[in-house]
Design an enzyme around this catalytic site. Structure first.
Site, PDB file in Angstrom:
ATOM      1  CG  LEU A   1      -2.188  -0.873   1.136  1.00 33.89           C
ATOM      2  CD1 LEU A   1      -1.857  -2.321   0.828  1.00 33.89           C
ATOM      3  CD2 LEU A   1      -2.998  -0.773   2.418  1.00 33.89           C
TER       4      LEU A   1
ATOM      5  CB  CYS B   1      15.719  12.698 -16.289  1.00 26.41           C
ATOM      6  SG  CYS B   1      14.370  11.746 -17.018  1.00 26.41           S
TER       7      CYS B   1
END
Length: 482
Positions: free
Chosen positions: A183, A456
C-alpha cells in the site's frame, strides 16, 4: 570483463535443494536485469558463486552498478581471469596489476585456492607478498589493518586477479518468496517497506489510494517505478490505482470526526484485500510504525487488521522516523517523499488513539459500502513497465525535441548527486539545474519567457514532470531527448 557474484550468506546455509533453487532463481534474475545492457552477456551458476561475463567494456560500470542492486547478492568481485604456470608467474601478474595501488601503502596478500597444486594458499601469500614488498620500495607489509588488501583466487590453472570488491544489498532473490501487495503513498514509510520486502525475496506489487487527483498519482507512480526499476526490474509487477476520493467523501459526510482515521484505514485494507485476492497475492505490506500516528497504536492496528483475513506485513513496526528516513536516503526515495503531499493526515482533527470496536462498527453502519465496491471494481491496473509508455500518451501535447531553438534552455531535473556524478554539458545551449523534487515550488521562479526543455537520463521522470507542469498551467515546457 568478468564478475564473480557471491551469495547472501543465508542462502548458503539452506538445504541442498533449496540452495539450488535460490541460485537458479538468482541466475535468472541477473539475466533479466542485465540483458538490457548486453544481449551477448553470459551468466553461469556454480555451487557457491555465479559468474557474469560480458564483452562490451563500455557497459562495465553500468553492469557493476546493476549487480549491486539485485537482491540475493552479498558482494561482487570484479576480476581479471588469466592462466598461470607457477607461483612466480602469479607474482609477476600480481605485480603488474597492483603496483600502482601499493605505492606508498601498507598491504597484505590474501589467497583462496581450489584444485590440486604443489603449493598451499599460505605459500602463495608469502611468495607474492614478499615479492611485492621487494619490488615496490615504498610499500610495506602489514598483516593487520593494512591500507590495501591484495585478493587473489587460484582455481586449477586459472588465476583471478581481483580488481575490486563491491557490496550488494543482500537478502533473498526476488521470486523465492510469494507475492505481496504494498500500500504505497509515496511517503518515506511505504517506499522503505516496499524495498524491504523486495530485499527479502518477494515480488512487490503496488496499490495506490488516490486522494489527491492526477498530480498525486503521477508522484506516486514515479516512486513505484523508481523502486521497481532500481531493485525489482527482474520481474513484472502491477501498479493498481484506486480512486478513493468517493470513499473519503462518504467518510467526511457520515462518520464521527474521532473515528475517521481508523475507518479510512479499515476501508483501505478492505479494498486492498479484494485486489490481492483478485490477483492471487498472499499478503499486504504497509509502512506503519508503532505509535507514529494515532491510527498506529496497538489497539487501532488490531481493529484495522480485523476487517480482513489477508496477512498484513509491517516491516517498519519497531522503527523510529529517523531510521526510516535514513533508509529512504540510502535507497534513493528521500527526495520523492519530502515533496509528496500527505492527504490522510488532514482527514480528522481529533483522532482517537484507542478506538472501541463497537463504536467503529456503529459508525461504519452509516457508510454506503456500495461506494467501496464500486471503486474496487473500477481500479486501474497497469503493468509497471507501461508507466513510461502511458506517460508518453498522457503528455502527447508536450513536445519531445532533440534540437534547440534560440529561446530554449535545458533544465536538468536529476537529483543533485546524479548531476555531480555526471554533469550535463551541451555545446551551444544553457543548462540549468533544478532537481525534480523542487519543480513544484521553484519552477515558477524561472524566466517564463524562455522555453524549458526537461531532461533526465531515461526520460521517464522528465515526461512525468512535464505532465505535472502542464497541469499547473505552464505551457513553456518540452521534453528533451537527444
Amino acid at each position: 570483463m568478468k564478475f564473480i557474484i557471491k551469495l547472501f550468506p543465508e542462502i548458503t546455509i539452506k538445504s541442498q535443494s533449496v540452495r539450488l533453487r535460490f541460485i537458479k532463481i538468482l541466475t535468472g534474475n541477473i539475466r533479466n536485469v542485465l540483458k538490457h545492457y548486453d544481449e551477448t552477456l553470459a551468466v553461469v551458476r556454480h555451487w557457491d558463486n555465479i559468474e557474469v561475463r560480458a564483452k562490451d567494456e563500455n557497459q562495465r560500470l553500468a553492469i557493476r552498478d546493476a549487480l549491486t542492486r539485485i537482491p540475493g547478492i552479498h558482494h561482487i568481485l570484479e576480476v581479471e581471469d588469466v592462466p598461470f604456470t607457477d607461483m612466480h608467474d602469479i607474482f609477476e601478474k600480481a605485480l603488474v596489476q597492483y603496483r600502482d595501488q601499493l605505492e606508498g601503502k601498507t598491504f597484505c596478500v590474501r589467497v583462496k585456492r581450489r584444485g590440486k597444486h604443489d603449493f598451499s594458499s599460505i605459500d602463495v601469500e608469502r611468495y607474492v607478498g614478499g615479492g611485492l614488498n621487494q619490488h615496490i620500495e615504498s610499500a610495506r607489509v602489514k598483516l593487520t589493518n593494512p591500507e590495501v588488501t591484495v585478493h587473489l583466487e587460484v582455481e586449477d590453472d586459472r588465476l583471478l586477479l581481483i580488481k575490486g570488491r563491491y557490496e550488494g544489498i543482500g537478502g533473498f532473490p526476488i521470486g523465492t518468496q510469494e507475492d505481496v501487495l504494498s500500500l504505497i503513498s509515496g511517503g518515506f514509510d511505504s517506499g522503505v517497506s516496499s524495498y524491504m520486502l523486495m530485499r527479502r525475496g518477494c515480488r512487490v506489487h503496488y496499490c495506490f489510494f488516490n486522494l489527491g487527483g492526477a498530480a498525486h498519482e503521477i508522484g506516486v507512480r514515479q516512486v513505484a517505478h523508481y523502486l521497481w526499476n532500481r531493485f525489482g526490474s527482474s520481474h513484472r509487477v502491477r501498479f493498481v490505482a484506486i480512486n478513493f476520493e468517493p470513499v473519503v467523501g462518504e467518510i467526511l459526510e457520515k462518520i464521527d470526526d474521532g473515528q475517521m482515521g481508523v475507518i479510512l484505514k479499515r476501508m483501505m485494507v478492505r479494498a486492498a484485500s479484494k485486489v490481492a485476492e483478485r490477483y492471487g497475492v498472499q499478503a499486504l505490506v504497509t509502512g506503519e510504525a508503532l505509535g507514529q500516528v494515532s491510527s498506529q497504536t496497538l489497539t487501532n492496528l488490531r481493529l484495522i487488521d480485523n476487517v480482513s483475513d489477508t496477512l498484513i506485513l509491517r516491516p517498519l513496526i519497531s522503527y523510529d522516523k529517523e531510521h526510516i528516513i535514513n533508509l529512504a536516503r540510502q535507497i534513493g526515495t528521500e527526495d520523492f517523499a519530502r515533496t509528496m503531499p500527505e492527504y490522510c493526515g488532514v482527514i480528522s482533527k481529533s483522532p482517537t488513539v484507542k478506538a472501541v470496536k463497537s463504536k467503529i462498527e456503529a459508525e461504519e453502519e452509516k457508510f454506503d459500502f456500495s461506494i467501496l465496491d464500486k471503486v474496487v471494481e473500477e481500479v486501474n491496473n497497469v503493468d509497471i513497465r507501461e508507466i513510461a509508455q502511458q506517460t508518453e500518451q498522457e503528455v502527447v501535447e508536450v513536445e519531445t525535441v532533440n534540437g534547440f531553438g534560440p529561446n530554449d534552455v535545458i533544465l536538468d531535473i536529476r537529483s543533485i548527486d546524479e548531476q555531480e556524478d555526471k554533469p550535463l554539458k551541451v555545446e551551444g545551449i544553457d543548462v540549468v539545474s533544478l532537481p525534480f523534487y523542487k519543480l513544484s515550488t521553484k519552477f515558477g521562479d524561472l524566466d517564463q519567457n524562455r522555453t524549458w526543455l526537461l531532461w533526465c537520463e531515461r526520460g521517464v521522470m522528465s515526461r512525468l514532470q512535464a505532465l505535472y507542469l502542464r497541469e499547473q498551467g505552464f505551457n513553456n515546457v518540452k521534453v528533451y531527448r537527444p
